[in-house]
Design a protein around this motif. Structure first.
Motif, PDB file in Angstrom:
ATOM      1  N   LEU A 121       0.817  -1.212   0.000  1.00  0.00           N
ATOM      2  CA  LEU A 121       0.000   0.000   0.000  1.00  0.00           C
ATOM      3  C   LEU A 121       0.850   1.262   0.000  1.00  0.00           C
ATOM      4  O   LEU A 121       0.527   2.236  -0.690  1.00  0.00           O
ATOM      5  N   LYS A 122       1.938   1.269   0.722  1.00  0.00           N
ATOM      6  CA  LYS A 122       2.821   2.436   0.749  1.00  0.00           C
ATOM      7  C   LYS A 122       3.308   2.770  -0.665  1.00  0.00           C
ATOM      8  O   LYS A 122       3.273   3.926  -1.087  1.00  0.00           O
ATOM      9  N   SER A 123       3.715   1.753  -1.409  1.00  0.00           N
ATOM     10  CA  SER A 123       4.162   1.956  -2.790  1.00  0.00           C
ATOM     11  C   SER A 123       3.014   2.417  -3.683  1.00  0.00           C
ATOM     12  O   SER A 123       3.204   3.237  -4.584  1.00  0.00           O
ATOM     13  N   ALA A 124       1.811   1.897  -3.444  1.00  0.00           N
ATOM     14  CA  ALA A 124       0.639   2.302  -4.234  1.00  0.00           C
ATOM     15  C   ALA A 124       0.299   3.764  -3.982  1.00  0.00           C
ATOM     16  O   ALA A 124      -0.027   4.506  -4.923  1.00  0.00           O
ATOM     17  N   LEU A 125       0.354   4.186  -2.726  1.00  0.00           N
ATOM     18  CA  LEU A 125       0.089   5.595  -2.410  1.00  0.00           C
ATOM     19  C   LEU A 125       1.113   6.501  -3.068  1.00  0.00           C
ATOM     20  O   LEU A 125       0.767   7.534  -3.653  1.00  0.00           O
ATOM     21  N   LYS A 126       2.364   6.097  -2.999  1.00  0.00           N
ATOM     22  CA  LYS A 126       3.436   6.876  -3.628  1.00  0.00           C
ATOM     23  C   LYS A 126       3.196   6.975  -5.138  1.00  0.00           C
ATOM     24  O   LYS A 126       3.305   8.057  -5.715  1.00  0.00           O
ATOM     25  N   LYS A 127       2.834   5.875  -5.763  1.00  0.00           N
ATOM     26  CA  LYS A 127       2.579   5.853  -7.196  1.00  0.00           C
ATOM     27  C   LYS A 127       1.373   6.728  -7.562  1.00  0.00           C
ATOM     28  O   LYS A 127       1.396   7.452  -8.553  1.00  0.00           O
ATOM     29  N   SER A 128       0.325   6.677  -6.734  1.00  0.00           N
ATOM     30  CA  SER A 128      -0.866   7.490  -7.019  1.00  0.00           C
ATOM     31  C   SER A 128      -0.539   8.976  -6.947  1.00  0.00           C
ATOM     32  O   SER A 128      -1.029   9.764  -7.763  1.00  0.00           O
ATOM     33  N   LEU A 129       0.284   9.370  -6.001  1.00  0.00           N
ATOM     34  CA  LEU A 129       0.679  10.776  -5.894  1.00  0.00           C
ATOM     35  C   LEU A 129       1.549  11.186  -7.078  1.00  0.00           C
ATOM     36  O   LEU A 129       1.399  12.277  -7.629  1.00  0.00           O
ATOM     37  N   GLU A 130       2.428  10.287  -7.471  1.00  0.00           N
ATOM     38  CA  GLU A 130       3.293  10.540  -8.630  1.00  0.00           C
ATOM     39  C   GLU A 130       2.457  10.728  -9.903  1.00  0.00           C
ATOM     40  O   GLU A 130       2.691  11.652 -10.685  1.00  0.00           O
ATOM     41  N   LEU A 131       1.461   9.864 -10.105  1.00  0.00           N
ATOM     42  CA  LEU A 131       0.628   9.925 -11.310  1.00  0.00           C
ATOM     43  C   LEU A 131      -0.270  11.159 -11.354  1.00  0.00           C
ATOM     44  O   LEU A 131      -0.706  11.578 -12.428  1.00  0.00           O
ATOM     45  N   THR A 132      -0.543  11.746 -10.190  1.00  0.00           N
ATOM     46  CA  THR A 132      -1.379  12.945 -10.144  1.00  0.00           C
ATOM     47  C   THR A 132      -0.546  14.207  -9.873  1.00  0.00           C
ATOM     48  O   THR A 132      -1.080  15.241  -9.505  1.00  0.00           O
ATOM     49  N   ASN A 133       0.766  14.078 -10.063  1.00  0.00           N
ATOM     50  CA  ASN A 133       1.696  15.200  -9.916  1.00  0.00           C
ATOM     51  C   ASN A 133       1.620  15.871  -8.551  1.00  0.00           C
ATOM     52  O   ASN A 133       1.631  17.093  -8.445  1.00  0.00           O
ATOM     53  N   LYS A 134       1.521  15.052  -7.511  1.00  0.00           N
ATOM     54  CA  LYS A 134       1.495  15.571  -6.140  1.00  0.00           C
ATOM     55  C   LYS A 134       2.764  15.143  -5.416  1.00  0.00           C
ATOM     56  O   LYS A 134       3.345  14.109  -5.724  1.00  0.00           O
ATOM     57  N   LEU A 135       3.166  15.944  -4.459  1.00  0.00           N
ATOM     58  CA  LEU A 135       4.343  15.647  -3.657  1.00  0.00           C
ATOM     59  C   LEU A 135       3.976  15.629  -2.189  1.00  0.00           C
ATOM     60  O   LEU A 135       3.127  16.400  -1.744  1.00  0.00           O
ATOM     61  N   ILE A 136       4.660  14.788  -1.441  1.00  0.00           N
ATOM     62  CA  ILE A 136       4.528  14.824   0.029  1.00  0.00           C
ATOM     63  C   ILE A 136       5.720  15.652   0.504  1.00  0.00           C
ATOM     64  O   ILE A 136       6.860  15.367   0.184  1.00  0.00           O
ATOM     65  N   VAL A 137       5.412  16.688   1.258  1.00  0.00           N
ATOM     66  CA  VAL A 137       6.440  17.582   1.763  1.00  0.00           C
ATOM     67  C   VAL A 137       6.409  17.534   3.276  1.00  0.00           C
ATOM     68  O   VAL A 137       5.338  17.680   3.881  1.00  0.00           O
ATOM     69  N   SER A 138       7.564  17.329   3.885  1.00  0.00           N
ATOM     70  CA  SER A 138       7.614  17.299   5.342  1.00  0.00           C
ATOM     71  C   SER A 138       7.452  18.728   5.880  1.00  0.00           C
ATOM     72  O   SER A 138       7.750  19.704   5.190  1.00  0.00           O
ATOM     73  N   SER A 139       6.993  18.834   7.109  1.00  0.00           N
ATOM     74  CA  SER A 139       6.780  20.155   7.703  1.00  0.00           C
ATOM     75  C   SER A 139       8.098  20.925   7.822  1.00  0.00           C
ATOM     76  O   SER A 139       8.101  22.150   7.807  1.00  0.00           O
ATOM     77  N   ASP A 140       9.233  20.229   7.903  1.00  0.00           N
ATOM     78  CA  ASP A 140      10.538  20.883   7.954  1.00  0.00           C
ATOM     79  C   ASP A 140      10.825  21.644   6.663  1.00  0.00           C
ATOM     80  O   ASP A 140      11.485  22.667   6.668  1.00  0.00           O
ATOM     81  N   GLU A 141      10.321  21.118   5.536  1.00  0.00           N
ATOM     82  CA  GLU A 141      10.599  21.725   4.238  1.00  0.00           C
ATOM     83  C   GLU A 141       9.721  22.942   3.972  1.00  0.00           C
ATOM     84  O   GLU A 141      10.026  23.742   3.096  1.00  0.00           O
ATOM     85  N   ILE A 142       8.633  23.105   4.711  1.00  0.00           N
ATOM     86  CA  ILE A 142       7.698  24.210   4.496  1.00  0.00           C
ATOM     87  C   ILE A 142       8.237  25.509   5.088  1.00  0.00           C
ATOM     88  O   ILE A 142       8.068  26.566   4.521  1.00  0.00           O
ATOM     89  N   SER A 143       8.905  25.441   6.213  1.00  0.00           N
ATOM     90  CA  SER A 143       9.362  26.651   6.911  1.00  0.00           C
ATOM     91  C   SER A 143      10.296  27.484   6.129  1.00  0.00           C
ATOM     92  O   SER A 143      11.006  27.318   5.316  1.00  0.00           O
TER      93      SER A 143
END
Length: 137
Positions: free
Chosen positions: A115-137
């Motif tokens: 499932l972790k790989s599937a979620l990653k793939k779904s985000l990739e296919l919809t041009n979305k990124l997961i950004v950690s809160s450290d990267e937002i500041s």
């Protein structure tokens, strides 16, 4: 949508995880009549929510037969025909052996380990990124 009684328990849970993607987790022992209900529910939900991806998680499926394996391909075919990309995940070694023995080929679809790989793939296919809160500041 969640599990419901329809001539017996339908062995699936489905939920929207992003605007473009729904998750459908199948579990237990599947048979042809239940797969027919699952196919209908997933395609109806995909149509109603106007999504472009469906993650189909087989990680909690105990057993399938060759007929059910064929229904998984039908599900993938139906989804593709209506413009929805299926992502299959969680296929155990035993399920894979059953599918190969039955001549079922999911090679036309995206298959990932878990499932972790599937979620990653779904985000990739919809041009979305997961950004950690450290990267937002």
């Amino acid at each position: 949508m969640s599990r419901k009684q329809i001539g017996g328990e339908v062995p699936m849970v489905a939920t929207e995880i992003t605007q473009e993607c729904i998750y459908s987790g199948l579990f237990g022992s599947l048979d042809s009549s239940r797969m027919g209900i699952i196919l209908e529910k997933i395609t109806d939900l995909a149509d109603r929510k106007q999504i472009s991806l469906v993650i189909i998680d087989l990680g909690n499926v105990e057993a399938i037969d060759s007929s059910v394996a064929g229904h998984l391909v039908k599900l993938g075919d139906v989804l593709k025909l209506v413009g929805v990309t299926p992502i299959f995940c969680g296929i155990s070694a035993q399920l894979a052996k059953t599918m190969v023995t039955a001549g079922v080929n999911l090679g036309y679809y995206i298959t990932v380990r878990d499932l972790k790989s599937a979620l990653k793939k779904s985000l990739e296919l919809t041009n979305k990124l997961i950004v950690s809160s450290d990267e937002i500041s």
